[in-house]
Design a protein around this motif. Structure first.
Motif, PDB file in Angstrom:
ATOM      1  N   GLY A 139       0.445   6.558  -8.689  1.00 28.45           N
ATOM      2  CA  GLY A 139      -0.797   6.471  -7.948  1.00 28.45           C
ATOM      3  C   GLY A 139      -1.285   5.077  -7.618  1.00 28.45           C
ATOM      4  O   GLY A 139      -2.338   4.910  -6.987  1.00 28.45           O
ATOM      5  N   ASP A 155       3.322  11.268  -1.616  1.00 26.23           N
ATOM      6  CA  ASP A 155       2.118  11.420  -0.805  1.00 26.23           C
ATOM      7  C   ASP A 155       2.464  11.715   0.656  1.00 26.23           C
ATOM      8  O   ASP A 155       1.703  12.380   1.359  1.00 26.23           O
ATOM      9  N   TRP A 156       3.601  11.188   1.097  1.00 28.15           N
ATOM     10  CA  TRP A 156       4.005  11.281   2.499  1.00 28.15           C
ATOM     11  C   TRP A 156       5.467  11.687   2.621  1.00 28.15           C
ATOM     12  O   TRP A 156       6.286  11.350   1.767  1.00 28.15           O
ATOM     13  N   THR A 202       0.827  -1.212   0.000  1.00 26.37           N
ATOM     14  CA  THR A 202       0.000   0.000   0.000  1.00 26.37           C
ATOM     15  C   THR A 202       0.860   1.260   0.000  1.00 26.37           C
ATOM     16  O   THR A 202       0.396   2.323  -0.412  1.00 26.37           O
ATOM     17  N   HIS A 203       2.093   1.138   0.475  1.00 22.68           N
ATOM     18  CA  HIS A 203       3.005   2.279   0.561  1.00 22.68           C
ATOM     19  C   HIS A 203       4.376   1.860   0.023  1.00 22.68           C
ATOM     20  O   HIS A 203       4.894   0.803   0.398  1.00 22.68           O
ATOM     21  N   GLU A 213       0.625   4.497  -2.327  1.00 23.68           N
ATOM     22  CA  GLU A 213       1.047   5.782  -1.787  1.00 23.68           C
ATOM     23  C   GLU A 213       2.573   5.794  -1.687  1.00 23.68           C
ATOM     24  O   GLU A 213       3.199   4.782  -1.360  1.00 23.68           O
ATOM     25  N   THR A 214       3.158   6.935  -1.990  1.00 26.17           N
ATOM     26  CA  THR A 214       4.606   7.052  -1.998  1.00 26.17           C
ATOM     27  C   THR A 214       5.086   7.835  -0.780  1.00 26.17           C
ATOM     28  O   THR A 214       4.443   8.786  -0.339  1.00 26.17           O
TER      29      THR A 214
END
Length: 217
Positions: free
Chosen positions: A53, A79-80, A25-26, A56-57
C-alpha cells in the motif's frame, strides 16, 4: 508540480524499495512471456505484498484471457491492470467490471492519426498511457527505449489525464514534461543497465532529475 511516476518492470525487492523511497506513485510488474521483465503471477503477488500500500501496484499484461485476469485479481491483487495489447474498448470495460480493478489502457503512437484511438477508450479506462509504437522486429509492446514526437500531443484535450511512456530517462524527462504536459510518466528501460535489469543507480539519477524539475516548476 503534481506528477505521477510509474516505474515499470520491477522484479527485485531492492529496486522496489528504492523506487518507493524515492517517490514512485505506481510500481509496475510485467506478465508477458516474451518480455525480459516477465514475472510469474506468484512472484508478482509476493512483490505486491512487499509494496503493502505504499504505492499503487500495476500488472502490465497483453491480451489476457478471462482465466488470467481472474488470477491477477484473486492471487496478486494489484490496484491496476495495464492492458498493453489489442484490447477493444468493450474488452477493457469487461475486464474492469469483472475484476473491480482500475484499468490503464496503453495506446501506441507514431503519428497524429494514432491519437484518434484515444476517444473510444476514455469512457471505459481509468487512465490512458501513450507509448511509442514498437520498432520493426520487436515483439515487445513497451520497454523498447524509443520515444515518439511529443509535440504531436499539443492537440490533446487538456482535460485528458494520461501517462507518457517511451524512451524517457534522466536526461530527457524534463523535456518530456515540458513538451507533453502529461499527468504521469512511465519509465522502464530508461532505468535499466540491461534489458529487464533495473539499476539502483539509474533509478536514483532519474529521481534526482525529477527533483530538479520540481524545484524549478
Amino acid at each position: 508540480m503534481t506528477l505521477d511516476i510509474k516505474i515499470c518492470g520491477l522484479s527485485t525487492p531492492e529496486t522496489v524499495e528504492t523506487a518507493i523511497a524515492r517517490g514512485a506513485t505506481h510500481i509496475g510488474f510485467v506478465h508477458f512471456a516474451k518480455s525480459p521483465r516477465h514475472l510469474s503471477v506468484e512472484r508478482i503477488a509476493e512483490l505486491v505484498r512487499l509494496v503493502d500500500g505504499r504505492a499503487e501496484t500495476v500488472i502490465v499484461t497483453v491480451n489476457p484471457d478471462d482465466a488470467l485476469v481472474a488470477r491477477f485479481a484473486e492471487e496478486a491483487r494489484p490496484d491496476w491492470l495495464q492492458l498493453h495489447g489489442r484490447e477493444t474498448p468493450e474488452r477493457v470495460a469487461e475486464i474492469r467490471a469483472n475484476t473491480g480493478l482500475k484499468v490503464m489502457k496503453a495506446l501506441p503512437v507514431a503519428e497524429a492519426a494514432d491519437l484518434e484511438a484515444i476517444e473510444p477508450y476514455r469512457p471505459v479506462a481509468d487512465r490512458i498511457l501513450l507509448d511509442s509504437k514498437r520498432p520493426k522486429g520487436s515483439v515487445l509492446p513497451g520497454g523498447n527505449g524509443v520515444s515518439f514526437d511529443w509535440t504531436l500531443l499539443d492537440s490533446l484535450d487538456p482535460e485528458l489525464a494520461y501517462m507518457l511512456s517511451g524512451g524517457i530517462d534522466a536526461t530527457n524527462v524534463a523535456e518530456a514534461v515540458r513538451i507533453a504536459r502529461p499527468s504521469g510518466i512511465d519509465i522502464s528501460s530508461g532505468v535499466e543497465s540491461a534489458p529487464g535489469v533495473k539499476d539502483v543507480g539509474r533509478l536514483n539519477l532519474f529521481f534526482d532529475a525529477l527533483d530538479r524539475l520540481k524545484a524549478t516548476a
